[in-house]
Motif scaffolding. Structure first.
Motif, PDB file in Angstrom:
ATOM      1  N   THR A 524     114.093  39.481  31.047  1.00 45.53           N
ATOM      2  CA  THR A 524     114.706  38.172  31.251  1.00 45.53           C
ATOM      3  C   THR A 524     114.703  37.804  32.730  1.00 45.53           C
ATOM      4  O   THR A 524     114.843  36.629  33.071  1.00 45.53           O
ATOM      5  CB  THR A 524     116.174  38.170  30.769  1.00 45.53           C
ATOM      6  N   GLU A 525     114.585  38.819  33.586  1.00 47.10           N
ATOM      7  CA  GLU A 525     114.716  38.531  35.016  1.00 47.10           C
ATOM      8  C   GLU A 525     113.409  38.699  35.766  1.00 47.10           C
ATOM      9  O   GLU A 525     112.627  39.603  35.493  1.00 47.10           O
ATOM     10  CB  GLU A 525     115.776  39.444  35.631  1.00 47.10           C
ATOM     11  N   ARG A 526     113.235  37.832  36.712  1.00 49.92           N
ATOM     12  CA  ARG A 526     111.998  37.763  37.488  1.00 49.92           C
ATOM     13  C   ARG A 526     111.692  39.084  38.181  1.00 49.92           C
ATOM     14  O   ARG A 526     110.555  39.546  38.144  1.00 49.92           O
ATOM     15  CB  ARG A 526     112.141  36.627  38.501  1.00 49.92           C
ATOM     16  N   ASP A 527     112.713  39.692  38.771  1.00 52.35           N
ATOM     17  CA  ASP A 527     112.401  40.903  39.559  1.00 52.35           C
ATOM     18  C   ASP A 527     112.137  42.129  38.677  1.00 52.35           C
ATOM     19  O   ASP A 527     111.771  43.172  39.180  1.00 52.35           O
ATOM     20  CB  ASP A 527     113.482  41.169  40.623  1.00 52.35           C
ATOM     21  N   LYS A 528     112.312  41.971  37.372  1.00 50.95           N
ATOM     22  CA  LYS A 528     111.986  43.083  36.469  1.00 50.95           C
ATOM     23  C   LYS A 528     110.606  42.897  35.814  1.00 50.95           C
ATOM     24  O   LYS A 528     110.140  43.764  35.082  1.00 50.95           O
ATOM     25  CB  LYS A 528     113.040  43.179  35.352  1.00 50.95           C
ATOM     26  N   LEU A 529     110.014  41.725  36.067  1.00 48.23           N
ATOM     27  CA  LEU A 529     108.805  41.363  35.328  1.00 48.23           C
ATOM     28  C   LEU A 529     107.632  42.314  35.601  1.00 48.23           C
ATOM     29  O   LEU A 529     107.022  42.847  34.662  1.00 48.23           O
ATOM     30  CB  LEU A 529     108.416  39.910  35.663  1.00 48.23           C
ATOM     31  N   ASP A 530     107.328  42.551  36.879  1.00 49.41           N
ATOM     32  CA  ASP A 530     106.159  43.377  37.209  1.00 49.41           C
ATOM     33  C   ASP A 530     106.266  44.769  36.607  1.00 49.41           C
ATOM     34  O   ASP A 530     105.302  45.302  36.054  1.00 49.41           O
ATOM     35  CB  ASP A 530     105.981  43.468  38.722  1.00 49.41           C
ATOM     36  N   ALA A 532     108.026  45.663  34.042  1.00 44.40           N
ATOM     37  CA  ALA A 532     107.903  45.582  32.576  1.00 44.40           C
ATOM     38  C   ALA A 532     106.439  45.476  32.170  1.00 44.40           C
ATOM     39  O   ALA A 532     106.003  46.098  31.190  1.00 44.40           O
ATOM     40  CB  ALA A 532     108.689  44.383  32.055  1.00 44.40           C
ATOM     41  N   ILE A 533     105.677  44.691  32.928  1.00 44.86           N
ATOM     42  CA  ILE A 533     104.248  44.537  32.623  1.00 44.86           C
ATOM     43  C   ILE A 533     103.522  45.867  32.815  1.00 44.86           C
ATOM     44  O   ILE A 533     102.702  46.276  31.982  1.00 44.86           O
ATOM     45  CB  ILE A 533     103.616  43.434  33.499  1.00 44.86           C
ATOM     46  N   GLN A 534     103.849  46.554  33.907  1.00 41.49           N
ATOM     47  CA  GLN A 534     103.216  47.860  34.168  1.00 41.49           C
ATOM     48  C   GLN A 534     103.500  48.841  33.032  1.00 41.49           C
ATOM     49  O   GLN A 534     102.606  49.543  32.565  1.00 41.49           O
ATOM     50  CB  GLN A 534     103.702  48.447  35.503  1.00 41.49           C
ATOM     51  N   THR A 535     104.753  48.866  32.591  1.00 40.34           N
ATOM     52  CA  THR A 535     105.110  49.771  31.494  1.00 40.34           C
ATOM     53  C   THR A 535     104.294  49.429  30.249  1.00 40.34           C
ATOM     54  O   THR A 535     103.767  50.311  29.573  1.00 40.34           O
ATOM     55  CB  THR A 535     106.617  49.644  31.174  1.00 40.34           C
ATOM     56  N   MET A 536     104.186  48.139  29.967  1.00 41.15           N
ATOM     57  CA  MET A 536     103.420  47.713  28.797  1.00 41.15           C
ATOM     58  C   MET A 536     101.969  48.172  28.905  1.00 41.15           C
ATOM     59  O   MET A 536     101.409  48.739  27.955  1.00 41.15           O
ATOM     60  CB  MET A 536     103.467  46.181  28.673  1.00 41.15           C
ATOM     61  N   LEU A 537     101.368  47.936  30.080  1.00 40.19           N
ATOM     62  CA  LEU A 537      99.938  48.232  30.218  1.00 40.19           C
ATOM     63  C   LEU A 537      99.664  49.737  30.270  1.00 40.19           C
ATOM     64  O   LEU A 537      98.588  50.179  29.869  1.00 40.19           O
ATOM     65  CB  LEU A 537      99.366  47.552  31.472  1.00 40.19           C
ATOM     66  N   THR A 538     100.613  50.500  30.756  1.00 42.51           N
ATOM     67  CA  THR A 538     100.354  51.940  30.875  1.00 42.51           C
ATOM     68  C   THR A 538     100.802  52.705  29.634  1.00 42.51           C
ATOM     69  O   THR A 538     100.456  53.871  29.484  1.00 42.51           O
ATOM     70  CB  THR A 538     101.055  52.538  32.119  1.00 42.51           C
ATOM     71  N   THR A 539     101.545  52.047  28.757  1.00 35.83           N
ATOM     72  CA  THR A 539     101.897  52.709  27.500  1.00 35.83           C
ATOM     73  C   THR A 539     100.661  52.732  26.618  1.00 35.83           C
ATOM     74  O   THR A 539     100.041  51.684  26.392  1.00 35.83           O
ATOM     75  CB  THR A 539     103.025  51.944  26.780  1.00 35.83           C
TER      76      THR A 539
END
Ligand code: TPP
Ligand code: MG
Lengths: 575, 206
Positions: A524-530, A532-539
């Motif tokens: 939900t928050e901008r500073d958590k976005l990157d 979260a994306i990294q976690t998604m791509l590396t999972t």
């Protein structure tokens, strides 16, 4: 061939097994399907071919066709779907229509009641051939096992050649069970069908002449370039003659997004430059595109000042919507190369630079605030751009339909061909999730990112089951705005903010995802976005990242439906 | 009156200038196809989708073995006729589709009229109309007579109108138009010959 040779080569097998052999003959490796009564003999034959034919069990037949489409789009091969009669077949209709209007090569094989029962309103009998005739390239009923080899080869030949499209084979049950002396067939000629029209030298000369005498040429690149694998030929032409390019929705990966001559996306929510300059250029060169109303807006004012050249493989596209000066019929891989040979090496520096003004204006009024907002809720555009960058702009973009699609296509960037999978002509909500599954099979070495809305995800959400079972590495980015956002935007703009049935109460998507054993997170928050994306791509494997985005965001710029192509709205007062 | 003007729909009746982009004429579309079932509905669906009404249609085997010929007439603009023919030709089993105006073809149409014998005997206008129009009586009995008239649509309608005034007409039927092109080249034969040559070059068919 002597009589004895013939008997040696023949083997008696069922029509269902003949289908398996015929599919292998056509190079089919993967098919998406769902069994049922009238296709059971085929599924029984398939049981023995599991080592050679990778059948993916979907959760709804609509999923099978969209998966086959996603597979075809990224691989360039013919997608294949296998379903039962009646409701199984009618569930594929949306996908067949979608593949037709978006020229996607696909063969749908559906079961049918036995030939003796045809026309009697038998259980699960639907007149599939007549239902699909107007929305398919070819639709044929196989009533005898003897016809299987021929019909399947003809189906694949038609689906993949010329302007590709969907073919439907309606396979009567008696033909599945009857025995046949199987002989492989290879159809590569149909006298009533000319997939690759001969090139007209005069048209090539005329096109080259117009290009050589143009000061302000603009090229519109469509999906024909992807379908014809003419990426290099396109580059050669535009670089030699210094021609700026606008891409259609399905042509977005025709050339790299950051190429100096790529001026962005055409159409209703495309970029300002190529749309405005359509009415400024002196020569419009349309390649493998069909002047859809979402691209042209008001035809009465569309590019009236310009000469128009149209390259297409389908003669029925010429002068359909826009009258053209030169029609170059043929495979654009060849016609583009032929024209390039005849054009002069020239520069149109001033003209090419004239796009900067529009880029700057769009940057200031639209793009900057969309991808670099300072505060407020997350925006779709920033999520999309960050995901794109996190994949080094090398991923495949799959979208559903709605704001997620338009933002996805505007802000994702492309460095490779065959990287866009989206429902263009049909605008089919529910396309995204199954198409993304298909894309992971069509391009197993690439990252597949799906952007989908909270509305569209629920239209084919059952395919999470397919993803679970196949462990398909789809990166699902759910852009949740709690609205049927695209419709809400139109209601705001054209229906006085009367939000008639567009707000939506949503379930807990993270819970749903986990129920399917798909890891999920919400940001939900901008500073958590990157992160979260990294976690998604590396999972490893599938992942669902829900982004809680601004509820009432608008996709801009916009050419209102029917308005002039150069009259784009950049800002709206929406409060 | 321009002989291409359509009598059937009359849409261009009030137009100042004929033959503009908007002007609708009667076009005859000749379609050659393989003899595969289901093509008629594919062809008619193309007309329906473009909102063009089929005025007449005739389907039969052509002089080329295995090839069927469709003769369709409709009222539309030239660009619509062009689009219709291209979309028809796109259907896989259609060999060729072309459109013609009336001056490019020899046209014939036939009709049958069932006429009341008592009215015919009582009203001399009936037999004179039949004579004047060169119609042929094929059967007479005390109740009715059957006449056959072959010609252009206008000839046939003129006879029908004359007879109808007398109240003699019990039944009337017109066939669809059939026609033959005036051109000195045979497009279908040329196409088939060309395709036969291309069969030997698989590259052209990929
Ligand atoms: C099958 C189907 N039904 C309806 C529509 C009309 N439609 C277009 S966009 C849209 C809203 C989509 O909402 P959502 O999936 O949440 O995406 P958003 O626009 O919010 O990103 C609707 C209903 C459609 N395109 N397809
Ligand atoms: Mg939404």
């Amino acid at each position: 061939m002597t009589q004895t040779d013939k008997t040696v080569n023949m083997e008696q097998i069922t029509g269902a097994e003949a289908l398996m052999k015929s599919l292998l003959n056509e190079g089919v490796e993967t098919l998406f399907g769902y069994p049922g009564g009238a296709i059971m003999p085929v599924y029984d034959a398939l049981y023995d071919y599991r080592d050679r034919l990778n059948h993916i069990l979907v959760r709804h037949e609509q999923g099978a066709v969209h998966a086959a489409q996603g597979y075809a789009r990224v691989s360039g091969k013919v997608g294949c779907a296998l379903v039962t009669s009646g409701p199984g077949a009618t569930n594929t209709i949306t996908g067949v229509a979608d593949a037709m209007i978006d020229s996607t090569p696909m063969v749908v094989i559906c079961g049918q009641v036995g030939a003796a029962m045809l026309g009697t309103d038998a259980f699960q009998e639907v007149d599939v051939v007549n239902v699909t005739n107007p929305i398919s390239k070819w639709s044929y009923q196989i009533r005898r096992a003897e016809d299987v080899a021929w019909a399947v080869s003809r189906a694949f030949y038609i689906a993949r050649s010329g302007r590709p499209g969907p073919v439907v084979l309606d396979f009567a049950k008696n033909a599945q069970t009857a025995l046949v002396d199987y002989q492989p067939q290879k159809v590569d000629y149909i006298r009533s069908y000319q997939p690759k029209p001969a090139i007209n030298q005069e048209a090539i000369e005329q096109a080259a002449y117009l290009i050589n005498h143009s000061d302000r040429p603009l090229l519109l690149a469509g999906q024909g370039i992807e379908l014809g694998n003419a990426h290099n030929e396109l580059l050669a032409l535009v670089e030699k003659a210094d021609i700026p390019v606008g891409c259609t929705l399905l042509g977005l990966s025709d050339l790299p997004s950051d190429h100096r001559l790529n001026k962005g996306m055409l159409g209703m929510h495309g970029n300002l430059g190529p749309n405005v300059q359509t009415n400024q250029c002196d020569l419009l060169i349309a390649v493998g595109m069909r002047f859809d109303d979402r691209v042209t807006g008001n035809l009465a004012t569309y590019a009236k000042q310009a000469k128009i050249i149209h390259f297409d493989i389908d003669p029925s596209e010429f002068n359909k919507n826009v009258k053209v000066d030169v029609a170059v019929l043929g495979d654009c891989k060849q016609t583009l190369a032929a024209v390039t040979e005849k054009v002069h090496q020239i520069r149109h520096t001033e003209w090419v630079n004239s796009f900067e003004k529009y880029e700057k204006e769009e940057d200031e009024k639209v793009i900057e605030r969309a991808i670099h907002p300072k505060d407020g809720p997350l925006l779709m555009a920033e999520v999309i751009r960050r995901v794109s960058e996190a994949t080094n702009n090398e991923a495949i973009l799959v979208t559903d339909v709605g704001q997620n699609q338009m933002f996805g296509c505007r802000y994702f960037k492309f460095t490779k061909a065959h990287s866009v999978v989206t429902s263009g002509g049909c605008g089919t909500m529910g396309f995204g999730l199954p198409a993304a599954v298909g894309a992971t099979f069509g391009a197993p070495d690439r990252t597949v990112c799906l952007f989908v809305g909270d509305g569209g995800l629920q239209m084919t959400i059952q395919e999470l089951g397919t993803i679970m079972e196949q462990h398909s590495p789809v990166k699902i980015i759910l852009l949740n705005n709690n609205y049927l956002g695209n419709v809400r935007q139109w209601q705001a703009m054209f229906f006085r903010h009367r939000y008639s049935f567009t707000p939506m109460l949503n379930p807990d998507y993270e819970l749903i995802s986990r129920a399917y054993d798909i890891p999920a997170a919400t940001v939900t928050e901008r500073d958590k976005l990157d992160e979260a994306i990294q976690t998604m791509l590396t999972t490893e494997g599938p992942y669902l990242l829900q982004c809680a985005v601004k509820e009432e965001d608008n996709i801009l710029p916009m050419t209102p439906p029917g308005a002039d192509v150069d009259k784009m709205i950049l800002e709206i007062n929406d409060n | 009156m321009n002989q291409n003007d359509c009598n059937a729909c009359g849409k261009c009746k009030d137009m100042e200038e004929k033959n503009t982009e908007l002007c609708e004429n009667l076009y005859t579309i000749l379609i050659y196809s393989e003899n595969t079932p289901g093509l008629l509905s594919q062809i008619s669906a193309i007309f329906t989708r473009r909102q063009v009404n089929i005025e007449t249609i005739n389907v039969c085997a052509s002089s080329t073995p295995g090839v069927h010929k469709y003769t369709v007439t409709c009222c539309c603009t030239r660009s619509m006729a062009e689009m219709l023919t291209k979309q028809i030709e796109k259907r896989i089993d259609v060999l060729q589709s072309n459109y013609y105006t009336d001056d490019e073809i020899f046209i014939i149409e036939t009709s049958l009229l069932k006429i009341s014998t008592p009215v015919m005997l009582a009203d001399s206008r009936v037999s004179s109309a039949i004579r004047n129009h060169g119609a042929r009586i094929v059967e007479v009995n005390p109740t009715y007579a059957t006449a056959e008239k072959t010609g252009t649509t206008a000839d046939i309608l003129s006879l029908y109108n004359a007879l109808n005034q007398t109240g003699a007409v019990l039944q009337f039927v017109r066939s669809g138009r059939i026609c033959i092109t005036k051109s000195t080249s045979e497009r279908l034969d040329e196409y088939l010959a060309q395709r036969e040559k291309e069969r030997a070059q698989p590259e052209a068919n990929k």
